[in-house]
Design a protein around this motif. Structure first.
Motif, PDB file in Angstrom:
ATOM      1  N   ILE A  71       0.536  -0.683   0.141  1.00 27.68           N
ATOM      2  CA  ILE A  71       0.104  -0.158  -0.852  1.00 27.68           C
ATOM      3  C   ILE A  71       1.016   0.808   0.043  1.00 27.68           C
ATOM      4  O   ILE A  71       1.999   1.594   0.819  1.00 27.68           O
ATOM      5  CB  ILE A  71      -0.548   0.339   1.233  1.00 27.68           C
ATOM      6  N   HIS A  72       0.925   2.385  -0.258  1.00 24.59           N
ATOM      7  CA  HIS A  72       1.230   3.166  -0.871  1.00 24.59           C
ATOM      8  C   HIS A  72       1.375   4.167   1.107  1.00 24.59           C
ATOM      9  O   HIS A  72      -0.174   3.674   1.324  1.00 24.59           O
ATOM     10  CB  HIS A  72       0.573   4.481  -1.785  1.00 24.59           C
ATOM     11  N   PRO A  73       2.440   4.762   0.844  1.00 22.42           N
ATOM     12  CA  PRO A  73       2.436   4.920   2.711  1.00 22.42           C
ATOM     13  C   PRO A  73       0.872   5.919   2.348  1.00 22.42           C
ATOM     14  O   PRO A  73       0.741   5.892   3.581  1.00 22.42           O
ATOM     15  CB  PRO A  73       3.863   5.668   3.087  1.00 22.42           C
ATOM     16  N   SER A  74       0.960   6.782   1.619  1.00 20.18           N
ATOM     17  CA  SER A  74      -0.280   8.026   1.845  1.00 20.18           C
ATOM     18  C   SER A  74      -1.181   7.269   1.846  1.00 20.18           C
ATOM     19  O   SER A  74      -1.940   8.885   3.154  1.00 20.18           O
ATOM     20  CB  SER A  74      -0.145   9.555   0.475  1.00 20.18           C
ATOM     21  N   ILE A  75      -1.682   6.099   1.882  1.00 23.33           N
ATOM     22  CA  ILE A  75      -3.272   5.703   2.128  1.00 23.33           C
ATOM     23  C   ILE A  75      -3.177   4.523   2.988  1.00 23.33           C
ATOM     24  O   ILE A  75      -4.239   3.846   3.517  1.00 23.33           O
ATOM     25  CB  ILE A  75      -3.790   5.638   0.521  1.00 23.33           C
ATOM     26  N   ARG A  76      -1.431   4.418   3.754  1.00 22.95           N
ATOM     27  CA  ARG A  76      -1.401   3.091   4.044  1.00 22.95           C
ATOM     28  C   ARG A  76      -2.864   2.806   5.701  1.00 22.95           C
ATOM     29  O   ARG A  76      -3.569   1.577   6.008  1.00 22.95           O
ATOM     30  CB  ARG A  76       0.184   3.669   5.009  1.00 22.95           C
TER      31      ARG A  76
END
Length: 442
Positions: free
Chosen positions: A70-75
């Motif tokens: 998952i991209h860290p910005s939406i984790r």
């Protein structure tokens, strides 16, 4: 919310979870997880999985998470669904209502803790004992609490003054004594947790971690606090700006792990998982199991830490989060929310083929195996995927263990050597293969 740009692609998660300058290189592992276009679950792909009104087709995301994380910005947002904080069928408004209710519930729990011990919620934390086992308070509390009244906000100073009796008089309530006995251990663990990350250079963030763990210890009195919980909770503190959201996400993780931390008499709950690991290894790699038994390692205590803190010590911070979300995506059950909230779940006969796609790959395999086993003796609940992750590590090191291990010290050394060199994705793939083999042989 952080937007995703092309410049993010190919970056390691160290870009998002900054390491303190000058850290000892022995304490910092290089992150192997990279953000990859077409593989990592992006914000765009995540938003596209929501229907009008807010219901989520999470099945569209599970494979993407398993293959690319998952991209860290939406984790943080995705984790809330993976952990069963929200029903994927819920609307935007329903989730907002739940979030508001949980924040109020957490505030009430925290007020109760603050009334018993005013340092909770003060922006400070303790690392010294505050109470004796018989309920007697530790004398000179201002010194021994490891805090300073002048640095506590005025409202909290008033709370200390009003509750001075709680620091001077003997406590008789066994539950409160047990809770207060844990506070200093929580503080000691907090200052040691993820000390290489810049995030924890701030006192406020350390205090936030201590508050959440202190409140949880009161919320779940049967388990309380156990060493290792700070490692599990730390990422939640980083991912969620609101402390209540971090608490409930941590609480959901602990629903899966709390049995590991439960102590009864002279035993620790994780021993049951070590027994499960032994059974799995005996079934899929009998030669290795016999060798470990011969060395006196048949109890698999050498795997204790891996199971307790889910590989936090063997992996870089970002890689550990990647491994967790792969594991949760594989284990995902779309009915988790109903199970946790006491609602109704689907009968087996009502689960359609389309609905089964909302289950994670590991969960689907277990459901399929259970259907095949109808009429056979009940084998109990499916094993947690973490068992197979550890079995995968053992298989990867089996040649070395068989050839070089002549005692338990050798086993521990060989397994310790994986720290900083472990490939989370490879271990996860290996765990799925072992699970498939185990279902055929058991």
């Amino acid at each position: 919310m952080m937007k995703i740009f092309k410049k993010d692609l190919g970056l390691s998660t160290d870009h998002f979870y900054e390491i303190r300058a000058g850290c000892n290189t022995d304490d910092v592992f290089d992150t192997k997880f990279k953000i990859k276009a077409g593989k990592t679950l992006s914000e765009k792909r995540w938003r596209a999985a929501f229907k009008t009104g807010g219901s989520l087709d999470i099945g569209k995301c599970l494979n993407r998470i398993y293959h690319g994380g998952i991209h860290p910005s939406i984790r943080g947002e995705v984790w809330e669904f993976l952990l069963g904080c929200y029903d994927p069928k819920s609307t935007f408004d329903e989730r907002e209502e739940i979030r508001h209710r949980r924040r109020e519930q957490y505030a009430e729990l925290k007020r109760s803790c603050s009334n018993m011990f005013p340092v909770v919620g003060s922006g400070k934390f303790v690392t010294a004992r505050v109470i004796a086992a018989n309920g007697d308070p530790i004398q000179d509390p201002i010194v021994l609490l490891g805090t300073n009244l002048e640095s506590i906000p005025p409202q909290s100073q008033e709370s200390v003054s009003l509750n001075q009796a709680t620091l001077v008089n003997r406590e008789h309530d066994k539950e409160i004594i047990q809770w207060k006995l844990a506070l200093h251990q929580i503080g000691l663990d907090v200052v040691r947790t993820d000390r290489t990350l810049m995030f924890y250079e701030k006192q406020d963030n350390l205090a936030k971690l201590w508050d959440v763990l202190a409140v949880y210890a009161w919320h779940d009195k049967d388990v309380g606090y156990g060493q290792g919980m700070s490692d599990i909770c730390s990422p939640m503190i980083m991912l969620y700006e609101n402390e209540a959201d971090a608490f409930w996400c941590f609480e959901r993780v602990m629903r899966r792990l709390r049995g590991n931390f439960r102590c009864t008499g002279n035993s620790v709950g994780v021993e049951a998982q070590l027994d499960n690991l032994a059974n799995v290894t005996r079934a899929v790699n009998p030669k290795l199991h016999l060798h470990l038994e011969h060395l006196g390692g048949g109890g698999y205590l050498f795997a204790f830490r891996m199971l307790m803190v889910l590989f936090r010590r063997e992996l870089a911070f970002g890689d550990a989060l990647y491994l967790w979300e792969m594991m949760w995506a594989l284990e995902y059950n779309p009915e988790q929310f109903a199970l946790y909230e006491g609602g109704e779940t689907h009968k087996k006969s009502d689960v359609t083929r389309k609905f089964r796609r909302q289950y994670g790959k590991y969960a689907r395999a277990n459901r399929k195996n259970k259907s095949r086993a109808r009429g056979k003796p009940e084998t109990g609940a499916p094993l947690p995927f973490s068992i197979f992750l550890v079995a995968s590590v053992l298989k990867d090191r089996s040649d070395k263990l068989l050839k070089e291990a002549r005692g338990l010290d050798d086993v521990v050394k060989i397994l310790n050597d994986i720290s900083g060199h472990m490939d989370a994705k490879k271990v996860c793939i290996g765990a799925m293969k072992i699970h498939k083999k185990y279902l055929k042989r058991k």
